[in-house]
Scaffold this motif. Structure first.
Motif, PDB file in Angstrom:
ATOM      1  N   GLU A   1     -16.756 -76.862  -7.887  1.00 52.90           N
ATOM      2  CA  GLU A   1     -17.142 -77.413  -9.190  1.00 52.90           C
ATOM      3  C   GLU A   1     -18.201 -76.549  -9.880  1.00 52.90           C
ATOM      4  O   GLU A   1     -18.159 -76.365 -11.103  1.00 52.90           O
ATOM      5  N   VAL A   2     -19.143 -76.025  -9.112  1.00 55.69           N
ATOM      6  CA  VAL A   2     -20.182 -75.172  -9.693  1.00 55.69           C
ATOM      7  C   VAL A   2     -19.591 -73.837 -10.136  1.00 55.69           C
ATOM      8  O   VAL A   2     -19.963 -73.288 -11.187  1.00 55.69           O
ATOM      9  N   GLN A   3     -18.666 -73.298  -9.371  1.00 57.45           N
ATOM     10  CA  GLN A   3     -17.998 -72.066  -9.778  1.00 57.45           C
ATOM     11  C   GLN A   3     -17.213 -72.259 -11.072  1.00 57.45           C
ATOM     12  O   GLN A   3     -17.164 -71.364 -11.919  1.00 57.45           O
ATOM     13  N   THR A   4     -16.624 -73.432 -11.230  1.00 61.23           N
ATOM     14  CA  THR A   4     -15.923 -73.737 -12.483  1.00 61.23           C
ATOM     15  C   THR A   4     -16.888 -73.737 -13.663  1.00 61.23           C
ATOM     16  O   THR A   4     -16.569 -73.225 -14.749  1.00 61.23           O
TER      17      THR A   4
ATOM     18  N   LEU B   1     -12.161 -65.416  -7.441  1.00 56.25           N
ATOM     19  CA  LEU B   1     -12.334 -66.837  -7.138  1.00 56.25           C
ATOM     20  C   LEU B   1     -11.031 -67.577  -6.868  1.00 56.25           C
ATOM     21  O   LEU B   1     -10.944 -68.344  -5.902  1.00 56.25           O
ATOM     22  N   PRO B   2      -9.967 -67.427  -7.691  1.00 51.78           N
ATOM     23  CA  PRO B   2      -8.740 -68.188  -7.397  1.00 51.78           C
ATOM     24  C   PRO B   2      -8.147 -67.858  -6.037  1.00 51.78           C
ATOM     25  O   PRO B   2      -7.661 -68.755  -5.327  1.00 51.78           O
ATOM     26  N   ALA B   3      -8.148 -66.582  -5.645  1.00 52.33           N
ATOM     27  CA  ALA B   3      -7.606 -66.222  -4.332  1.00 52.33           C
ATOM     28  C   ALA B   3      -8.443 -66.832  -3.209  1.00 52.33           C
ATOM     29  O   ALA B   3      -7.892 -67.305  -2.202  1.00 52.33           O
ATOM     30  N   ALA B   4      -9.765 -66.833  -3.384  1.00 58.50           N
ATOM     31  CA  ALA B   4     -10.619 -67.444  -2.366  1.00 58.50           C
ATOM     32  C   ALA B   4     -10.372 -68.947  -2.277  1.00 58.50           C
ATOM     33  O   ALA B   4     -10.351 -69.522  -1.178  1.00 58.50           O
ATOM     34  N   ALA B   5     -10.183 -69.599  -3.433  1.00 56.61           N
ATOM     35  CA  ALA B   5      -9.890 -71.034  -3.412  1.00 56.61           C
ATOM     36  C   ALA B   5      -8.544 -71.326  -2.755  1.00 56.61           C
ATOM     37  O   ALA B   5      -8.393 -72.306  -2.013  1.00 56.61           O
TER      38      ALA B   5
ATOM     39  N   ALA C   1      -9.865 -79.924  -8.033  1.00 54.66           N
ATOM     40  CA  ALA C   1     -10.989 -79.017  -8.282  1.00 54.66           C
ATOM     41  C   ALA C   1     -10.542 -77.565  -8.248  1.00 54.66           C
ATOM     42  O   ALA C   1     -10.988 -76.740  -9.079  1.00 54.66           O
ATOM     43  N   ASP C   2      -9.644 -77.218  -7.319  1.00 57.54           N
ATOM     44  CA  ASP C   2      -9.126 -75.851  -7.263  1.00 57.54           C
ATOM     45  C   ASP C   2      -8.319 -75.518  -8.510  1.00 57.54           C
ATOM     46  O   ASP C   2      -8.413 -74.401  -9.045  1.00 57.54           O
ATOM     47  N   ALA C   3      -7.519 -76.474  -8.980  1.00 59.82           N
ATOM     48  CA  ALA C   3      -6.747 -76.242 -10.208  1.00 59.82           C
ATOM     49  C   ALA C   3      -7.667 -76.048 -11.409  1.00 59.82           C
ATOM     50  O   ALA C   3      -7.419 -75.187 -12.263  1.00 59.82           O
TER      51      ALA C   3
ATOM     52  N   VAL D   1      -7.969 -72.683 -13.908  1.00 57.77           N
ATOM     53  CA  VAL D   1      -7.901 -72.765 -15.374  1.00 57.77           C
ATOM     54  C   VAL D   1      -9.152 -72.155 -15.999  1.00 57.77           C
ATOM     55  O   VAL D   1      -9.073 -71.409 -16.992  1.00 57.77           O
ATOM     56  N   ALA D   2     -10.321 -72.444 -15.440  1.00 56.51           N
ATOM     57  CA  ALA D   2     -11.565 -71.890 -15.978  1.00 56.51           C
ATOM     58  C   ALA D   2     -11.602 -70.370 -15.834  1.00 56.51           C
ATOM     59  O   ALA D   2     -12.042 -69.655 -16.743  1.00 56.51           O
TER      60      ALA D   2
END
Length: 341
Positions: free
Chosen positions: A153-156, A189-193, A210-212, A216-217
């Protein structure tokens, strides 16, 4: 003796030693009503005045938006105080991260986003550069701190703040080079998530959501970065990584796969026409998204469209296009691909 001594001190301070004229006595401090008020010391803490610390999933309320508006009006009337407001928001973000009060982090980040978005108004007296020192230029910047925090959530929030910061930049006033290191963090970030979700024994629905939201962000931040590079007419340094991330996201949707095939065949047709190798005809059918017919190198691309992946199609079309197109043409191709995705 004590009275006479104090009386002498007051008289010495009240009379100018050079001219002998009476001046304001400096021994007695002026009343508080005559001192300049630091209004930002009231407006910034007022944003966080809640009886119960909010949760990071709580929406931004209407009352909080009004407080954002008051803070923005003060910064617009006093642009010299924008740096002080930014420093206080930065301190609150780092303190809330340390105390694990992520709801207050969200409140502060959205305050930053509101101030940056309003800086693009025609009547605004400040720009995004008033917040650059805390956001991207310090050794421990706010955006980098958010992007590297171990919570999705913070990364978003960090990706949303970076997108707003890049969107406010223009052809004349921009920080494209300084933003490159932050874009590198966003690309990873997306690959890590995805890897984190795959390693989890039983991921919950909230984690998947949260990953989705993070993906998007991140795509929003990358879209703004590519659009900025197109406006200032430079080639993004991370164009290949951005394309891979976009394709990974689009391939997860069947509609995205069909769209990618159509875009790849259209790109191959343009490349074949430019090279004089033939003309590619695209005919949609009910059973498949597209069918191609061409000559020369386009035939091989058409054969791959039935068995290969959209990633290979776009990679081949992009490679042919880059070999025959100029730098400006490559930027337009990347910008259109990102906008469509």
């Amino acid at each position: 003796y004590q009275f006479r001594f104090s009386h002498t001190i007051i008289r010495a301070c009240a009379r100018c030693p050079e001219t002998g004229e009476m001046v304001t006595c400096s021994c007695i401090p002026p009343p508080a009503s005559l001192k300049p008020r630091k209004i930002y010391n009231f407006l910034v803490p007022d944003v966080f005045t809640t009886l119960i610390p909010p949760k990071i999933d709580d929406p931004i309320t209407t009352g909080l938006k009004r407080k954002y508006s008051k803070l923005q009006e003060y910064v617009c009337k006093n642009p010299s105080k924008a740096a002080k407001v930014s420093r206080r928001l930065t301190r609150r973000i780092k303190k809330s991260l340390y105390d694990r009060q992520l709801g207050f982090v969200k409140v502060a980040v959205h305050a930053y986003i509101y101030l940056i978005e309003k800086s693009t108004d025609e009547d605004s007296s400040y720009t995004f550069n008033y917040f650059s020192k805390e956001l991207i230029h310090q050794p421990d910047t706010v955006i980098h701190t958010l992007l590297t925090y171990p919570r999705t959530e913070v990364q978003t929030l960090g990706a949303d703040l970076l997108a707003a910061y890049i969107h406010a930049q223009s052809e004349v006033d921009h920080q494209a080079e300084a933003s490159t290191s932050l874009v590198e963090c966003v690309v990873k970030l997306p690959a890590a998530a995805k890897a984190r979700a795959a390693s989890a024994p039983a991921p919950s629905g909230a984690d998947a959501e949260a990953d989705a939201a993070l993906v998007v962000a991140c795509l929003g931040a990358l879209r703004e970065y590519v659009a900025l590079c197109q406006r200032i007419r430079i080639l993004p340094t991370l164009l290949e990584q951005i394309e891979i991330l976009i394709l990974d996201s689009v391939e997860a949707d069947p509609r995205g796969t069909a769209w990618l095939k159509a875009q790849a065949l259209a790109a191959a047709a343009q490349a074949a026409a430019a090279a004089g190798d033939g003309v590619l005809q695209v005919t949609p059918t009910a059973g498949s998204s597209t069918q191609g017919a061409s000559t020369g190198g386009a035939r091989a691309l058409q054969a791959d469209s039935t068995q290969g992946t959209p990633r290979a199609l776009v990679a081949q079309g992009s490679g042919t296009r880059r070999g025959s197109a100029s730098l400006d043409g490559s930027q337009r191709g990347a910008g259109s691909m990102t906008g469509g995705a």
